[in-house]
Design a protein around this motif. Structure first.
Motif, PDB file in Angstrom:
ATOM      1  N   LEU A 232       0.820  -1.214   0.000  1.00  0.00           N
ATOM      2  CA  LEU A 232       0.000   0.000   0.000  1.00  0.00           C
ATOM      3  C   LEU A 232       0.857   1.269   0.000  1.00  0.00           C
ATOM      4  O   LEU A 232       0.473   2.294  -0.577  1.00  0.00           O
ATOM      5  N   LEU A 233       2.018   1.196   0.655  1.00  0.00           N
ATOM      6  CA  LEU A 233       2.895   2.368   0.769  1.00  0.00           C
ATOM      7  C   LEU A 233       4.065   2.303  -0.205  1.00  0.00           C
ATOM      8  O   LEU A 233       5.100   2.933   0.015  1.00  0.00           O
ATOM      9  N   ARG A 234       3.913   1.542  -1.293  1.00  0.00           N
ATOM     10  CA  ARG A 234       5.050   1.314  -2.188  1.00  0.00           C
ATOM     11  C   ARG A 234       5.544   2.586  -2.883  1.00  0.00           C
ATOM     12  O   ARG A 234       6.685   2.635  -3.357  1.00  0.00           O
ATOM     13  N   GLU A 235       4.719   3.640  -2.923  1.00  0.00           N
ATOM     14  CA  GLU A 235       5.135   4.870  -3.592  1.00  0.00           C
ATOM     15  C   GLU A 235       6.407   5.443  -2.968  1.00  0.00           C
ATOM     16  O   GLU A 235       7.282   5.955  -3.671  1.00  0.00           O
ATOM     17  N   ARG A 236       6.529   5.329  -1.642  1.00  0.00           N
ATOM     18  CA  ARG A 236       7.710   5.889  -0.985  1.00  0.00           C
ATOM     19  C   ARG A 236       8.982   5.130  -1.361  1.00  0.00           C
ATOM     20  O   ARG A 236      10.084   5.672  -1.275  1.00  0.00           O
ATOM     21  N   ALA A 237       8.847   3.875  -1.797  1.00  0.00           N
ATOM     22  CA  ALA A 237      10.020   3.082  -2.173  1.00  0.00           C
ATOM     23  C   ALA A 237      10.714   3.655  -3.400  1.00  0.00           C
ATOM     24  O   ALA A 237      11.900   3.394  -3.625  1.00  0.00           O
ATOM     25  N   ARG A 238       9.991   4.439  -4.207  1.00  0.00           N
ATOM     26  CA  ARG A 238      10.618   5.077  -5.373  1.00  0.00           C
ATOM     27  C   ARG A 238      11.723   6.022  -4.946  1.00  0.00           C
ATOM     28  O   ARG A 238      12.658   6.286  -5.705  1.00  0.00           O
ATOM     29  N   HIS A 239      11.596   6.552  -3.750  1.00  0.00           N
ATOM     30  CA  HIS A 239      12.559   7.549  -3.264  1.00  0.00           C
ATOM     31  C   HIS A 239      13.532   6.944  -2.255  1.00  0.00           C
ATOM     32  O   HIS A 239      14.147   7.671  -1.479  1.00  0.00           O
ATOM     33  N   ALA A 240      13.646   5.611  -2.247  1.00  0.00           N
ATOM     34  CA  ALA A 240      14.483   4.943  -1.246  1.00  0.00           C
ATOM     35  C   ALA A 240      15.789   4.449  -1.859  1.00  0.00           C
ATOM     36  O   ALA A 240      15.878   4.175  -3.056  1.00  0.00           O
ATOM     37  N   ALA A 241      16.789   4.326  -1.015  1.00  0.00           N
ATOM     38  CA  ALA A 241      18.086   3.800  -1.444  1.00  0.00           C
ATOM     39  C   ALA A 241      18.757   3.121  -0.264  1.00  0.00           C
ATOM     40  O   ALA A 241      18.526   3.488   0.890  1.00  0.00           O
ATOM     41  N   LEU A 242      19.597   2.127  -0.576  1.00  0.00           N
ATOM     42  CA  LEU A 242      20.371   1.472   0.466  1.00  0.00           C
ATOM     43  C   LEU A 242      21.433   2.431   0.989  1.00  0.00           C
ATOM     44  O   LEU A 242      22.009   3.221   0.220  1.00  0.00           O
ATOM     45  N   ALA A 243      21.677   2.365   2.285  1.00  0.00           N
ATOM     46  CA  ALA A 243      22.716   3.183   2.908  1.00  0.00           C
ATOM     47  C   ALA A 243      23.216   2.464   4.145  1.00  0.00           C
ATOM     48  O   ALA A 243      22.612   1.489   4.604  1.00  0.00           O
ATOM     49  N   LEU A 244      24.328   2.924   4.647  1.00  0.00           N
ATOM     50  CA  LEU A 244      24.843   2.410   5.914  1.00  0.00           C
ATOM     51  C   LEU A 244      24.215   3.250   7.017  1.00  0.00           C
ATOM     52  O   LEU A 244      24.435   4.465   7.094  1.00  0.00           O
ATOM     53  N   VAL A 245      23.382   2.621   7.848  1.00  0.00           N
ATOM     54  CA  VAL A 245      22.676   3.326   8.926  1.00  0.00           C
ATOM     55  C   VAL A 245      23.141   2.753  10.252  1.00  0.00           C
ATOM     56  O   VAL A 245      22.911   1.580  10.544  1.00  0.00           O
ATOM     57  N   ASP A 246      23.840   3.568  11.021  1.00  0.00           N
ATOM     58  CA  ASP A 246      24.428   3.124  12.290  1.00  0.00           C
ATOM     59  C   ASP A 246      25.281   1.867  12.097  1.00  0.00           C
ATOM     60  O   ASP A 246      25.262   0.943  12.914  1.00  0.00           O
ATOM     61  N   GLY A 247      26.003   1.839  10.990  1.00  0.00           N
ATOM     62  CA  GLY A 247      26.972   0.770  10.746  1.00  0.00           C
ATOM     63  C   GLY A 247      26.424  -0.487  10.104  1.00  0.00           C
ATOM     64  O   GLY A 247      27.175  -1.428   9.843  1.00  0.00           O
ATOM     65  N   THR A 248      25.107  -0.548   9.861  1.00  0.00           N
ATOM     66  CA  THR A 248      24.522  -1.731   9.224  1.00  0.00           C
ATOM     67  C   THR A 248      23.721  -1.304   8.000  1.00  0.00           C
ATOM     68  O   THR A 248      23.420  -0.117   7.815  1.00  0.00           O
ATOM     69  N   VAL A 249      23.346  -2.286   7.181  1.00  0.00           N
ATOM     70  CA  VAL A 249      22.605  -1.977   5.966  1.00  0.00           C
ATOM     71  C   VAL A 249      21.196  -1.518   6.313  1.00  0.00           C
ATOM     72  O   VAL A 249      20.447  -2.208   7.011  1.00  0.00           O
ATOM     73  N   GLY A 250      20.845  -0.334   5.864  1.00  0.00           N
ATOM     74  CA  GLY A 250      19.519   0.209   6.092  1.00  0.00           C
ATOM     75  C   GLY A 250      19.007   0.887   4.838  1.00  0.00           C
ATOM     76  O   GLY A 250      19.576   0.725   3.743  1.00  0.00           O
ATOM     77  N   LEU A 251      17.959   1.657   4.980  1.00  0.00           N
ATOM     78  CA  LEU A 251      17.361   2.373   3.857  1.00  0.00           C
ATOM     79  C   LEU A 251      17.124   3.825   4.244  1.00  0.00           C
ATOM     80  O   LEU A 251      16.817   4.130   5.399  1.00  0.00           O
ATOM     81  N   VAL A 252      17.278   4.709   3.270  1.00  0.00           N
ATOM     82  CA  VAL A 252      16.903   6.106   3.453  1.00  0.00           C
ATOM     83  C   VAL A 252      15.850   6.434   2.399  1.00  0.00           C
ATOM     84  O   VAL A 252      15.958   6.014   1.252  1.00  0.00           O
ATOM     85  N   VAL A 253      14.835   7.139   2.809  1.00  0.00           N
ATOM     86  CA  VAL A 253      13.784   7.593   1.895  1.00  0.00           C
ATOM     87  C   VAL A 253      13.941   9.098   1.784  1.00  0.00           C
ATOM     88  O   VAL A 253      13.786   9.824   2.774  1.00  0.00           O
ATOM     89  N   ALA A 254      14.269   9.565   0.577  1.00  0.00           N
ATOM     90  CA  ALA A 254      14.652  10.967   0.428  1.00  0.00           C
ATOM     91  C   ALA A 254      14.218  11.504  -0.929  1.00  0.00           C
ATOM     92  O   ALA A 254      15.001  11.519  -1.873  1.00  0.00           O
ATOM     93  N   PRO A 255      12.976  11.958  -1.053  1.00  0.00           N
ATOM     94  CA  PRO A 255      12.550  12.575  -2.312  1.00  0.00           C
ATOM     95  C   PRO A 255      13.470  13.728  -2.684  1.00  0.00           C
ATOM     96  O   PRO A 255      13.722  14.620  -1.860  1.00  0.00           O
TER      97      PRO A 255
END
Length: 294
Positions: A232-255
């Motif tokens: 349902l919230l897949r629209e925000r995934a268009r603006h997401a990218a993998l990043a290192l978040v607190d030393g582990t693999v995470g995601l940032v959503v940044a239009p």
């Protein structure tokens, strides 16, 4: 051709490079255009004929303009500490041309833009000029008002922040990257089956209230419920990218490169067992964000 027309012609020949520098420093199309326009106005106030190295002069001026804008932005940020985001998944509205800005984000890298925004103004300028445009430190030093050695230290410190330090081994980091990337790909495609395959049956999704639509629970349990919400919230995934978040693999959503949400994920084996969606500005600012090396 009169002198003004000739000066305009020479300036236009440098506009593309100046815009490229300004965009990477500011991360905003409209602000980059403002910086370039201010550079043109300042050129009109000097005797251009006495400028021996117009390329270097223009780059120095646009860099100083950008540095002032970054410092002003940093000062304004302090006024909003602790305030919540009213619409965490909305589009940024400061760009005149969203399509062009999207291309610029892709060319620089969404995660890198997010991480650059965590640097101090002087660090960002030194890193962008030296590491992205190969500008010598002798030219960077007077812009930031430091010695050559100090300017070099600024770029080095920024480089360390951009690269980050993983808290897991290389092999584990690669495995986590594979799992999180599969999750992001499935989220972008709204692929319920692929989401169920990468989520642990007992997965828990926690979120800041600002990160989810009004009336949505801040905690959801179970792969089916989490997967259906993700679709349902897949629209925000268009603006997401993998990043290192607190030393582990995470995601940032940044239009358009503006950080609104970060996801921290727990991976066990080949599945995600839990993840948290962070949107509170204070919490976002406390995260250690870095670019995930390929």
């Amino acid at each position: 051709m009169d002198g003004h027309d000739e000066l305009a012609r020479r300036f236009e020949a440098h506009r593309g490079q100046l815009h490229a520098v300004a965009y990477r420093m500011l991360g905003s199309l409209s602000e980059a255009e403002d910086a370039v326009q201010e550079t043109w106005l300042r050129l009109g106030r000097v005797d251009a004929g006495a400028v021996e190295n117009l390329t270097g002069w223009l780059r120095t001026v646009v860099s100083r303009v950008c540095l002032d804008m970054l410092r002003s932005r940093a000062a304004r940020r302090e006024e909003f500490v602790g305030q919540r985001i009213p619409d965490p998944v909305g589009e940024a509205d400061d760009a005149d041309d969203p399509a062009q800005e999207a291309l610029l984000v892709d060319s620089v890298g969404l995660a890198l833009l997010v991480v650059l925004d965590t640097l101090s103004p002087a660090e960002r300028l030194a890193f962008v000029l030296h590491d992205m445009f190969a500008v010598p430190f002798e030219e960077i030093a007077p812009v930031v008002g430091r010695s050559r050695v100090a300017a070099k230290k600024l770029a080095s410190r920024a480089r360390l922040k951009v690269r980050g330090t993983p808290v897991v081994s290389g092999a584990e980091l690669d495995r986590h990257r594979h799992v999180v990337d599969a999750f992001l790909t499935a989220a972008r495609g709204g692929d319920l089956g692929a989401l169920l395959a990468v989520l642990d049956p007992d997965v828990v999704r926690r979120a800041d209230p600002a990160a989810v639509p009004a009336g949505t629970a801040t905690e959801v349990r179970g792969a089916r419920a989490v997967a259906e919400e993700t679709v349902l919230l897949r629209e925000r995934a268009r603006h997401a990218a993998l990043a290192l978040v607190d030393g582990t693999v995470g995601l940032v959503v940044a239009p358009r490169g503006r950080l609104l949400i970060a996801l921290t994920l727990t991976v066990d084996g080949e599945r995600i067992t839990a993840y948290e969606v962070i949107a509170d500005p204070v919490r976002l600012r406390r995260l250690d964000l870095a670019v995930l090396d390929k």
